[in-house]
Design a protein around this motif. Sequence first.
Motif, PDB file in Angstrom:
ATOM      1  N   LEU A 179       0.832  -1.212   0.000  1.00 61.44           N
ATOM      2  CA  LEU A 179       0.000   0.000   0.000  1.00 61.44           C
ATOM      3  C   LEU A 179       0.861   1.254   0.000  1.00 61.44           C
ATOM      4  CD1 LEU A 179      -2.801  -1.008   2.526  1.00 61.44           C
ATOM      5  CD2 LEU A 179      -3.128  -0.437   0.122  1.00 61.44           C
ATOM      6  N   TRP A 180       1.878   1.274   0.871  1.00 58.85           N
ATOM      7  CA  TRP A 180       2.714   2.471   0.974  1.00 58.85           C
ATOM      8  C   TRP A 180       3.567   2.674  -0.274  1.00 58.85           C
ATOM      9  CZ3 TRP A 180       4.645   2.197   6.768  1.00 58.85           C
ATOM     10  CH2 TRP A 180       3.596   2.610   7.582  1.00 58.85           C
ATOM     11  N   ALA A 181       4.089   1.594  -0.832  1.00 54.67           N
ATOM     12  CA  ALA A 181       4.903   1.729  -2.042  1.00 54.67           C
ATOM     13  C   ALA A 181       4.055   2.264  -3.196  1.00 54.67           C
ATOM     14  CB  ALA A 181       5.529   0.383  -2.414  1.00 54.67           C
ATOM     15  N   ASP A 182       2.828   1.776  -3.312  1.00 52.97           N
ATOM     16  CA  ASP A 182       1.929   2.254  -4.365  1.00 52.97           C
ATOM     17  C   ASP A 182       1.570   3.721  -4.151  1.00 52.97           C
ATOM     18  OD1 ASP A 182       0.125   1.633  -6.704  1.00 52.97           O
ATOM     19  OD2 ASP A 182      -1.398   2.237  -5.248  1.00 52.97           O
ATOM     20  N   LEU A 183       1.310   4.088  -2.884  1.00 55.38           N
ATOM     21  CA  LEU A 183       0.981   5.483  -2.586  1.00 55.38           C
ATOM     22  C   LEU A 183       2.165   6.395  -2.885  1.00 55.38           C
ATOM     23  CD1 LEU A 183      -0.864   7.664  -1.406  1.00 55.38           C
ATOM     24  CD2 LEU A 183      -0.064   7.010   0.877  1.00 55.38           C
ATOM     25  N   LEU A 184       3.365   5.947  -2.546  1.00 58.73           N
ATOM     26  CA  LEU A 184       4.555   6.755  -2.813  1.00 58.73           C
ATOM     27  C   LEU A 184       4.747   6.944  -4.310  1.00 58.73           C
ATOM     28  CD1 LEU A 184       7.008   8.172  -1.493  1.00 58.73           C
ATOM     29  CD2 LEU A 184       8.270   6.033  -1.795  1.00 58.73           C
ATOM     30  N   ALA A 185       4.514   5.885  -5.079  1.00 58.25           N
ATOM     31  CA  ALA A 185       4.681   5.976  -6.536  1.00 58.25           C
ATOM     32  C   ALA A 185       3.687   6.956  -7.156  1.00 58.25           C
ATOM     33  CB  ALA A 185       4.519   4.595  -7.160  1.00 58.25           C
ATOM     34  N   LYS A 186       2.512   7.066  -6.551  1.00 59.01           N
ATOM     35  CA  LYS A 186       1.469   7.951  -7.094  1.00 59.01           C
ATOM     36  C   LYS A 186       1.542   9.370  -6.521  1.00 59.01           C
ATOM     37  CE  LYS A 186      -1.841   4.195  -7.860  1.00 59.01           C
ATOM     38  NZ  LYS A 186      -3.167   3.628  -7.470  1.00 59.01           N
ATOM     39  N   SER A 187       2.351   9.575  -5.480  1.00 55.98           N
ATOM     40  CA  SER A 187       2.405  10.885  -4.831  1.00 55.98           C
ATOM     41  C   SER A 187       3.173  11.893  -5.681  1.00 55.98           C
ATOM     42  CB  SER A 187       3.081  10.773  -3.461  1.00 55.98           C
ATOM     43  OG  SER A 187       2.342   9.924  -2.614  1.00 55.98           O
ATOM     44  N   PRO A 188       2.689  13.111  -5.822  1.00 55.92           N
ATOM     45  CA  PRO A 188       3.439  14.150  -6.541  1.00 55.92           C
ATOM     46  C   PRO A 188       4.770  14.432  -5.851  1.00 55.92           C
ATOM     47  CG  PRO A 188       1.154  14.812  -6.160  1.00 55.92           C
ATOM     48  CD  PRO A 188       1.380  13.594  -5.337  1.00 55.92           C
ATOM     49  N   PRO A 189       5.789  14.839  -6.601  1.00 56.89           N
ATOM     50  CA  PRO A 189       7.101  15.096  -5.997  1.00 56.89           C
ATOM     51  C   PRO A 189       7.055  16.137  -4.882  1.00 56.89           C
ATOM     52  CG  PRO A 189       7.259  15.027  -8.394  1.00 56.89           C
ATOM     53  CD  PRO A 189       5.798  15.011  -8.061  1.00 56.89           C
ATOM     54  N   ASP A 190       6.107  17.084  -4.960  1.00 59.63           N
ATOM     55  CA  ASP A 190       6.039  18.132  -3.956  1.00 59.63           C
ATOM     56  C   ASP A 190       4.970  17.855  -2.890  1.00 59.63           C
ATOM     57  OD1 ASP A 190       3.927  18.355  -5.684  1.00 59.63           O
ATOM     58  OD2 ASP A 190       3.963  20.558  -5.792  1.00 59.63           O
ATOM     59  N   ALA A 191       4.464  16.635  -2.821  1.00 60.01           N
ATOM     60  CA  ALA A 191       3.443  16.308  -1.823  1.00 60.01           C
ATOM     61  C   ALA A 191       4.020  16.479  -0.422  1.00 60.01           C
ATOM     62  CB  ALA A 191       2.948  14.885  -2.019  1.00 60.01           C
ATOM     63  N   PRO A 192       3.333  17.174   0.474  1.00 56.31           N
ATOM     64  CA  PRO A 192       3.886  17.431   1.810  1.00 56.31           C
ATOM     65  C   PRO A 192       4.082  16.172   2.638  1.00 56.31           C
ATOM     66  CG  PRO A 192       1.586  18.127   1.673  1.00 56.31           C
ATOM     67  CD  PRO A 192       2.007  17.794   0.285  1.00 56.31           C
ATOM     68  N   TRP A 193       3.359  15.101   2.314  1.00 53.13           N
ATOM     69  CA  TRP A 193       3.482  13.869   3.097  1.00 53.13           C
ATOM     70  C   TRP A 193       4.522  12.912   2.522  1.00 53.13           C
ATOM     71  CZ3 TRP A 193      -0.761  14.944  -0.052  1.00 53.13           C
ATOM     72  CH2 TRP A 193      -0.872  14.159  -1.199  1.00 53.13           C
ATOM     73  N   ARG A 194       5.126  13.250   1.389  1.00 48.64           N
ATOM     74  CA  ARG A 194       5.996  12.300   0.690  1.00 48.64           C
ATOM     75  C   ARG A 194       7.236  11.924   1.513  1.00 48.64           C
ATOM     76  NH1 ARG A 194       6.532  10.575  -4.606  1.00 48.64           N
ATOM     77  NH2 ARG A 194       8.622   9.809  -5.103  1.00 48.64           N
ATOM     78  N   ALA A 195       7.885  12.891   2.133  1.00 52.30           N
ATOM     79  CA  ALA A 195       9.108  12.603   2.891  1.00 52.30           C
ATOM     80  C   ALA A 195       8.816  11.685   4.079  1.00 52.30           C
ATOM     81  CB  ALA A 195       9.747  13.906   3.364  1.00 52.30           C
ATOM     82  N   ASP A 196       7.718  11.969   4.775  1.00 51.72           N
ATOM     83  CA  ASP A 196       7.358  11.134   5.918  1.00 51.72           C
ATOM     84  C   ASP A 196       7.010   9.720   5.470  1.00 51.72           C
ATOM     85  OD1 ASP A 196       6.452  10.772   8.818  1.00 51.72           O
ATOM     86  OD2 ASP A 196       4.589  10.338   7.752  1.00 51.72           O
ATOM     87  N   LEU A 197       6.289   9.611   4.355  1.00 54.90           N
ATOM     88  CA  LEU A 197       5.917   8.304   3.828  1.00 54.90           C
ATOM     89  C   LEU A 197       7.157   7.519   3.409  1.00 54.90           C
ATOM     90  CD1 LEU A 197       3.732   6.291   2.917  1.00 54.90           C
ATOM     91  CD2 LEU A 197       3.626   7.517   0.742  1.00 54.90           C
ATOM     92  N   GLN A 198       8.095   8.180   2.765  1.00 55.83           N
ATOM     93  CA  GLN A 198       9.333   7.524   2.357  1.00 55.83           C
ATOM     94  C   GLN A 198      10.098   7.003   3.569  1.00 55.83           C
ATOM     95  OE1 GLN A 198      11.101   7.023  -1.006  1.00 55.83           O
ATOM     96  NE2 GLN A 198      11.678   5.564   0.580  1.00 55.83           N
ATOM     97  N   ASP A 199      10.139   7.811   4.629  1.00 56.41           N
ATOM     98  CA  ASP A 199      10.840   7.394   5.847  1.00 56.41           C
ATOM     99  C   ASP A 199      10.169   6.169   6.476  1.00 56.41           C
ATOM    100  OD1 ASP A 199      12.764   7.913   8.115  1.00 56.41           O
ATOM    101  OD2 ASP A 199      10.864   8.163   9.195  1.00 56.41           O
ATOM    102  N   ARG A 200       8.857   6.174   6.522  1.00 57.83           N
ATOM    103  CA  ARG A 200       8.132   5.037   7.097  1.00 57.83           C
ATOM    104  C   ARG A 200       8.335   3.775   6.258  1.00 57.83           C
ATOM    105  NH1 ARG A 200       4.262   6.605  10.972  1.00 57.83           N
ATOM    106  NH2 ARG A 200       4.024   8.865  11.118  1.00 57.83           N
ATOM    107  N   LEU A 201       8.333   3.938   4.952  1.00 59.29           N
ATOM    108  CA  LEU A 201       8.526   2.795   4.062  1.00 59.29           C
ATOM    109  C   LEU A 201       9.933   2.221   4.215  1.00 59.29           C
ATOM    110  CD1 LEU A 201       7.298   1.026   1.863  1.00 59.29           C
ATOM    111  CD2 LEU A 201       8.070   2.694   0.169  1.00 59.29           C
ATOM    112  N   THR A 202      10.913   3.086   4.372  1.00 59.43           N
ATOM    113  CA  THR A 202      12.286   2.624   4.569  1.00 59.43           C
ATOM    114  C   THR A 202      12.418   1.836   5.861  1.00 59.43           C
ATOM    115  OG1 THR A 202      13.168   4.527   3.343  1.00 59.43           O
ATOM    116  CG2 THR A 202      14.691   3.364   4.792  1.00 59.43           C
TER     117      THR A 202
END
Length: 230
Positions: A179-202
Amino acid sequence: MSWVWALLLAALALGLVLALLRWEKKPAVGWEAIAAALLLGIAGYGLQGSPGMVGAPKAPVEKISGDPQALVAARKSLDGKPVAPGNNWVVVADALARHGQYADAAGVLRGAVDKDPKDADAWLALANALVGHAEGQLSPAALYAYRSAAIAAPNHPGPPFFLGLAMAQSGRFAEARGLWADLLAKSPPDAPWRADLQDRLTRLDALIARQQQAQGMPPIPGGPQAGTGP
């Protein structure tokens, strides 16, 4: 636990029993039976336990219900939009959820989704309240609410984000990662939640890799690799 520690604990327990009998000025009658019981326990541990096995630490899982106020704030920050005017149901439910009154919040939100089945924010708040009430576990009712929120707002990042968080809390790591990998792939580069999501996925990838390594499983091709860290 090794055999040395098991024997030391047994000897300590026997010593404490004998000292207690002596303190109460009672004859140490039956100490042989006590010693035999302790030896029987050690034998049972040897048969059923693994005294020589190194303990594998249990991977910590982030609890979705750990901070009620942060839970509400995180849901709002993912959307970035205020609650729709006149939607007093969600406003009241958020106030209850902030104080950990998840059952009451869920009751209010059921009224909101009954009134408007297309209210994605109410469905998402309801799902989070149900997970919080279940102490972080994903119930069938919460899963239904997450899916209803996703149907009502297909492009909203909240449903996959919080569903993934609840799945991770319930031990369903592979599903959470998907779910998180798919959401990250669909998130715009400037999405405010992208960095936090990437950290959680890592961090989730590192957790899955450690779990596979502890179980002696090879890394899944294309999946998280052992040694990946946050």
